[in-house]
Design a protein around this motif. Sequence first.
Motif, PDB file in Angstrom:
ATOM      1  N   SER A 204      25.387  -5.393 -15.865  1.00  0.00           N
ATOM      2  CA  SER A 204      26.531  -4.251 -16.258  1.00  0.00           C
ATOM      3  C   SER A 204      24.565  -3.226 -17.035  1.00  0.00           C
ATOM      4  O   SER A 204      24.569  -1.721 -16.675  1.00  0.00           O
ATOM      5  CB  SER A 204      27.134  -4.593 -17.332  1.00  0.00           C
ATOM      6  N   ASP A 208      21.235  -0.148 -13.913  1.00  0.00           N
ATOM      7  CA  ASP A 208      21.053   1.633 -13.898  1.00  0.00           C
ATOM      8  C   ASP A 208      19.088   1.731 -15.080  1.00  0.00           C
ATOM      9  O   ASP A 208      19.082   2.536 -15.504  1.00  0.00           O
ATOM     10  CB  ASP A 208      21.858   2.157 -14.866  1.00  0.00           C
ATOM     11  N   ASN A 211      17.516   4.667 -14.764  1.00  0.00           N
ATOM     12  CA  ASN A 211      17.433   5.482 -14.826  1.00  0.00           C
ATOM     13  C   ASN A 211      18.767   6.562 -15.996  1.00  0.00           C
ATOM     14  O   ASN A 211      18.251   7.062 -16.801  1.00  0.00           O
ATOM     15  CB  ASN A 211      19.177   6.587 -13.504  1.00  0.00           C
ATOM     16  N   ASP A 212      18.907   5.378 -16.984  1.00  0.00           N
ATOM     17  CA  ASP A 212      19.609   5.979 -18.484  1.00  0.00           C
ATOM     18  C   ASP A 212      18.224   4.655 -19.427  1.00  0.00           C
ATOM     19  O   ASP A 212      18.234   3.523 -19.058  1.00  0.00           O
ATOM     20  CB  ASP A 212      21.074   4.715 -18.013  1.00  0.00           C
ATOM     21  N   PRO A 213      18.172   5.679 -20.199  1.00  0.00           N
ATOM     22  CA  PRO A 213      17.332   5.878 -21.042  1.00  0.00           C
ATOM     23  C   PRO A 213      18.201   4.465 -22.242  1.00  0.00           C
ATOM     24  O   PRO A 213      17.442   3.725 -22.801  1.00  0.00           O
ATOM     25  CB  PRO A 213      17.236   6.776 -22.246  1.00  0.00           C
ATOM     26  N   LYS A 214      19.585   4.405 -22.410  1.00  0.00           N
ATOM     27  CA  LYS A 214      20.223   3.573 -22.900  1.00  0.00           C
ATOM     28  C   LYS A 214      20.056   1.962 -22.295  1.00  0.00           C
ATOM     29  O   LYS A 214      19.790   1.388 -23.534  1.00  0.00           O
ATOM     30  CB  LYS A 214      21.819   3.690 -23.163  1.00  0.00           C
ATOM     31  N   ASP A 215      20.559   2.206 -21.235  1.00  0.00           N
ATOM     32  CA  ASP A 215      20.221   0.719 -20.726  1.00  0.00           C
ATOM     33  C   ASP A 215      18.600   0.538 -20.951  1.00  0.00           C
ATOM     34  O   ASP A 215      18.417  -1.267 -21.219  1.00  0.00           O
ATOM     35  CB  ASP A 215      20.240   0.853 -19.497  1.00  0.00           C
ATOM     36  N   TYR A 216      17.591   1.086 -20.686  1.00  0.00           N
ATOM     37  CA  TYR A 216      16.181   0.575 -20.852  1.00  0.00           C
ATOM     38  C   TYR A 216      15.768   0.109 -22.392  1.00  0.00           C
ATOM     39  O   TYR A 216      15.184  -0.368 -22.488  1.00  0.00           O
ATOM     40  CB  TYR A 216      15.421   1.983 -20.245  1.00  0.00           C
ATOM     41  N   PRO A 291      12.500   5.999 -18.624  1.00  0.00           N
ATOM     42  CA  PRO A 291      13.234   6.912 -18.212  1.00  0.00           C
ATOM     43  C   PRO A 291      13.623   7.870 -18.610  1.00  0.00           C
ATOM     44  O   PRO A 291      13.794   7.481 -20.075  1.00  0.00           O
ATOM     45  CB  PRO A 291      14.910   5.930 -17.722  1.00  0.00           C
TER      46      PRO A 291
END
Length: 291
Positions: A204, A208, A211-216, A291
């Motif tokens: 999870s 992403d 594209n997702d700065p938080k996940d990165y 991202p």
Amino acid sequence: AAKAAGRDCFRWFDWPMDKRQEEAMEVRKMLENALDRGHLLLHYQPVVEIDNGPIGVEALLRLDHPERGLLSPAAFASALDAPRLARRIGCFVLASAFAQAQTWHRQGLPLRVSVNIGAHHLLDQRFLADLQAALDAHPDLPPSSVEIEITETAPLLDFAVAQDTLAACNRLGVRIALDDFGTGNASLTYLQKLPAQTIKIDQSFVRDIINDPKDYAIVTGVVASARLLGLEVIAEGVETTEHAVLLSHLRCHCLQGYAIARPMAPEAIPDWIIRYNPLVNNGFSTPPPPP
Ligand code: C2E
Ligand code: MG
Ligand code: MG
Ligand code: MG
């Protein structure tokens, strides 16, 4: 309406509960039947080290249903860790995965095999004896080639017992991986207090990262923490080459996911390894922008 229903009105609350319990019982029965009839089997999904290629496989349970075909754990997850079934399933998985891994070792394919162990088996006082027995039955499989994957459930139920049991696994030479890392509500405590060698970042967080700065940011932090702690880190759910390239630049050690390989029957593994082509040529490409 409650008045009209009279004294039967309690059924209105009871009924959905019964239904759910009934379904749970059906699933437990299906799993019990499968155990009795030898309808359980394991598929194996490769894990690759970015710098070195394939290093191991994760054993994933499948149920060969007479009418519904090959079922994944999603179809019987509710029963996998039922107190009465967890140990039978765990013993089947240990025996079957170790036998397969020993065959590969004898063929000159020294793969690590990772097995998922449910909380109720890990916390069962017979677990260590079960593990020892499975190791003893496969003398050509070195314990250092065995890894136990646990989620946050067991330590949540009984932290002290989980901690002691995992330490004892380590003393046998068996590796510990923290599965679905980041999804539990005490992940950092587990990192601090459980004797693990591997962190598996839950899919999870990986899905992403492009594209997702938080996940990165989260994945970057977990990989860095793992490295600082001297732990191996595996990203799960690697579905594209872009994922693999980014994870490589973050210095993640290992990848697992559909972009590398789907889970497959054990017979397919040696061929897959021969044909394996790395997704990432490490070191020469320019890092992708965050991202
Ligand atoms: P898990 O241990 O986190 O295993 C990874 C799951 O993610 C597997 O699903 C795998 O097929 C799937 N997966 C792998 N790569 C990708 C990807 O790139 N994208 C996506 N979307 N999914 C990917 P599977 O085989 O259905 O297993 C689901 C869960 O069932 C496992 O999660 C594990 O918690 C449990 N399980 C599987 N085998 C056993 C077992 O032998 N014993 C126990 N107790 N639980 C098991
Ligand atoms: Mg797992
Ligand atoms: Mg996982
Ligand atoms: Mg999972």
